[in-house]
Design a protein around this motif. Structure first.
Motif, PDB file in Angstrom:
ATOM      1  N   PHE A   1      22.307  -1.988  36.977  1.00  0.00           N
ATOM      2  CA  PHE A   1      22.700  -0.630  36.656  1.00  0.00           C
ATOM      3  C   PHE A   1      22.461  -0.472  35.162  1.00  0.00           C
ATOM      4  N   VAL A   2      22.095   0.720  34.728  1.00  0.00           N
ATOM      5  CA  VAL A   2      21.758   0.920  33.322  1.00  0.00           C
ATOM      6  C   VAL A   2      22.549   2.091  32.760  1.00  0.00           C
ATOM      7  N   LEU A   3      23.145   1.873  31.589  1.00  0.00           N
ATOM      8  CA  LEU A   3      23.814   2.930  30.834  1.00  0.00           C
ATOM      9  C   LEU A   3      23.154   2.983  29.462  1.00  0.00           C
ATOM     10  N   PHE A   4      22.621   4.147  29.117  1.00  0.00           N
ATOM     11  CA  PHE A   4      22.016   4.341  27.806  1.00  0.00           C
ATOM     12  C   PHE A   4      23.099   4.898  26.885  1.00  0.00           C
ATOM     13  N   ARG A   5      23.445   4.127  25.877  1.00  0.00           N
ATOM     14  CA  ARG A   5      24.540   4.487  24.971  1.00  0.00           C
ATOM     15  C   ARG A   5      23.958   4.962  23.633  1.00  0.00           C
ATOM     16  N   GLY A   6      24.650   5.915  23.010  1.00  0.00           N
ATOM     17  CA  GLY A   6      24.214   6.388  21.698  1.00  0.00           C
ATOM     18  C   GLY A   6      23.080   7.395  21.771  1.00  0.00           C
ATOM     19  N   LEU A   7      23.008   8.145  22.874  1.00  0.00           N
ATOM     20  CA  LEU A   7      21.956   9.141  23.059  1.00  0.00           C
ATOM     21  C   LEU A   7      22.134  10.280  22.057  1.00  0.00           C
ATOM     22  N   ALA A   8      21.107  10.523  21.258  1.00  0.00           N
ATOM     23  CA  ALA A   8      21.127  11.610  20.272  1.00  0.00           C
ATOM     24  C   ALA A   8      20.136  12.693  20.693  1.00  0.00           C
TER      25      ALA A   8
ATOM     26  N   ALA B   1      22.265   7.396  33.668  1.00  0.00           N
ATOM     27  CA  ALA B   1      23.577   7.621  33.057  1.00  0.00           C
ATOM     28  C   ALA B   1      23.481   7.320  31.569  1.00  0.00           C
ATOM     29  N   ALA B   2      24.187   8.117  30.777  1.00  0.00           N
ATOM     30  CA  ALA B   2      24.150   7.934  29.330  1.00  0.00           C
ATOM     31  C   ALA B   2      25.481   8.330  28.711  1.00  0.00           C
ATOM     32  N   GLU B   3      25.642   7.911  27.472  1.00  0.00           N
ATOM     33  CA  GLU B   3      26.725   8.391  26.618  1.00  0.00           C
ATOM     34  C   GLU B   3      26.072   8.884  25.340  1.00  0.00           C
ATOM     35  N   THR B   4      26.516  10.036  24.861  1.00  0.00           N
ATOM     36  CA  THR B   4      25.978  10.567  23.623  1.00  0.00           C
ATOM     37  C   THR B   4      26.506   9.753  22.439  1.00  0.00           C
ATOM     38  N   VAL B   5      25.983  10.037  21.250  1.00  0.00           N
ATOM     39  CA  VAL B   5      26.479   9.347  20.053  1.00  0.00           C
ATOM     40  C   VAL B   5      27.962   9.631  19.847  1.00  0.00           C
ATOM     41  N   GLU B   6      28.449  10.742  20.371  1.00  0.00           N
ATOM     42  CA  GLU B   6      29.875  11.086  20.276  1.00  0.00           C
ATOM     43  C   GLU B   6      30.700  10.419  21.371  1.00  0.00           C
ATOM     44  N   GLY B   7      30.043   9.681  22.277  1.00  0.00           N
ATOM     45  CA  GLY B   7      30.759   9.003  23.360  1.00  0.00           C
ATOM     46  C   GLY B   7      30.956   9.832  24.611  1.00  0.00           C
TER      47      GLY B   7
ATOM     48  N   SER C   1      33.024   4.281  38.084  1.00  0.00           N
ATOM     49  CA  SER C   1      32.154   4.746  36.994  1.00  0.00           C
ATOM     50  C   SER C   1      31.795   3.578  36.092  1.00  0.00           C
ATOM     51  N   PHE C   2      30.682   3.727  35.382  1.00  0.00           N
ATOM     52  CA  PHE C   2      30.291   2.697  34.422  1.00  0.00           C
ATOM     53  C   PHE C   2      31.329   2.587  33.306  1.00  0.00           C
TER      54      PHE C   2
ATOM     55  N   ALA D   1      23.023   5.315  45.605  1.00  0.00           N
ATOM     56  CA  ALA D   1      21.608   5.044  45.846  1.00  0.00           C
ATOM     57  C   ALA D   1      20.780   5.230  44.574  1.00  0.00           C
ATOM     58  N   ARG D   2      21.223   6.113  43.698  1.00  0.00           N
ATOM     59  CA  ARG D   2      20.506   6.360  42.443  1.00  0.00           C
ATOM     60  C   ARG D   2      21.035   5.471  41.314  1.00  0.00           C
ATOM     61  N   ALA D   3      21.870   4.491  41.672  1.00  0.00           N
ATOM     62  CA  ALA D   3      22.402   3.495  40.730  1.00  0.00           C
ATOM     63  C   ALA D   3      23.156   4.148  39.576  1.00  0.00           C
ATOM     64  N   LEU D   4      23.983   5.147  39.906  1.00  0.00           N
ATOM     65  CA  LEU D   4      24.762   5.854  38.888  1.00  0.00           C
ATOM     66  C   LEU D   4      26.244   5.524  38.944  1.00  0.00           C
ATOM     67  N   VAL D   5      26.665   4.845  39.995  1.00  0.00           N
ATOM     68  CA  VAL D   5      28.040   4.359  40.142  1.00  0.00           C
ATOM     69  C   VAL D   5      27.986   2.990  40.804  1.00  0.00           C
ATOM     70  N   LEU D   6      29.042   2.243  40.635  1.00  0.00           N
ATOM     71  CA  LEU D   6      29.187   0.948  41.298  1.00  0.00           C
ATOM     72  C   LEU D   6      30.078   1.154  42.517  1.00  0.00           C
ATOM     73  N   ARG D   7      29.788   0.475  43.592  1.00  0.00           N
ATOM     74  CA  ARG D   7      30.628   0.601  44.787  1.00  0.00           C
ATOM     75  C   ARG D   7      31.445  -0.661  44.960  1.00  0.00           C
ATOM     76  N   ASP D   8      32.737  -0.451  45.214  1.00  0.00           N
ATOM     77  CA  ASP D   8      33.669  -1.545  45.455  1.00  0.00           C
ATOM     78  C   ASP D   8      34.413  -1.219  46.743  1.00  0.00           C
ATOM     79  N   GLY D   9      33.857  -1.643  47.880  1.00  0.00           N
ATOM     80  CA  GLY D   9      34.436  -1.287  49.173  1.00  0.00           C
ATOM     81  C   GLY D   9      34.266   0.198  49.416  1.00  0.00           C
ATOM     82  N   GLU D  10      35.382   0.895  49.596  1.00  0.00           N
ATOM     83  CA  GLU D  10      35.352   2.342  49.836  1.00  0.00           C
ATOM     84  C   GLU D  10      35.501   3.147  48.552  1.00  0.00           C
TER      85      GLU D  10
END
Length: 184
Positions: free
Chosen positions: A75-82, A101-107, A170-171, A157-166
């Motif tokens: 799974f990939v999270l792009f952090r610090g997106l400006a 999935a990303a987080e902006t520079v402001e988090g 979120s990342f 399916a788009r690898a945007l969340v992790l599944r833990d049972g039911e």
């Protein structure tokens, strides 16, 4: 569910396809060494320039590895997106019908690329809650249980969340819950 967390800083200037290929190959090698599900956090804060070819080589090709029948459990999270990252990354992702999935520079969490409004709304809700079961999401979005389940399955399916049972996680929650030995 425990996922190994791999933090990676990128080169400062991502401006040629060759550089992008080198960066992506190094990231893939690092991820391949880790067992089980892996959440790769790619830090863009020190990347003042990324061109379209590097966005395609690094971002889009890493995202492709996370989806589809032959996907690895990365799974990939792009952090610090400006703002200056957005145009080339969005273009690379949209051209291939991908989303990341990303987080902006402001988090602030966000999705970039090709995503429908209702799926984006579901993703934001899960990020806000930390995790959600279909019934929680159905109530929060005021949709049927079948619609909520479908949205969650699409996000997984788009690898945007992790599944833990039911429950779908979120990342952001996975990062907060990671034990010190999960961080690499």
């Amino acid at each position: 569910m425990r996922a190994a967390i791999a933090h990676t800083e990128l080169y400062s200037y991502l401006v040629t396809r060759h550089t992008g290929r080198t960066v992506r190959t190094n990231i893939e090698r690092q991820l391949a060494e880790l067992e089980g599900p892996v959440l790769a956090v790619l830090d863009l804060r020190h990347v003042p320039l990324i061109d379209f070819s590097c966005a395609d080589e690094v971002v889009a090709k890493l995202v492709v590895l996370t989806v589809g029948p032959t996907a690895r459990r990365w799974f990939v999270l792009f952090r610090g997106l400006a703002e200056h990252h957005l145009e080339p990354i969005e273009a690379a992702l949209k051209r291939q019908g991908l989303v990341a999935a990303a987080e902006t520079v402001e988090g602030e969490p966000c999705l970039i690329g090709a995503v429908e409004a209702q799926a984006a709304q579901a993703w934001r809700e899960i990020w806000s809650l930390g995790h959600a079961a279909p019934s929680h999401l159905a109530e929060a979005l005021q949709v049927s249980l079948d619609a909520a389940s479908g949205l969650l399955d699409e996000l997984e399916a788009r690898a945007l969340v992790l599944r833990d049972g039911e429950v779908y996680v979120s990342f952001g929650r996975a990062l907060r819950d990671a034990a010190p030995d999960d961080l690499r």
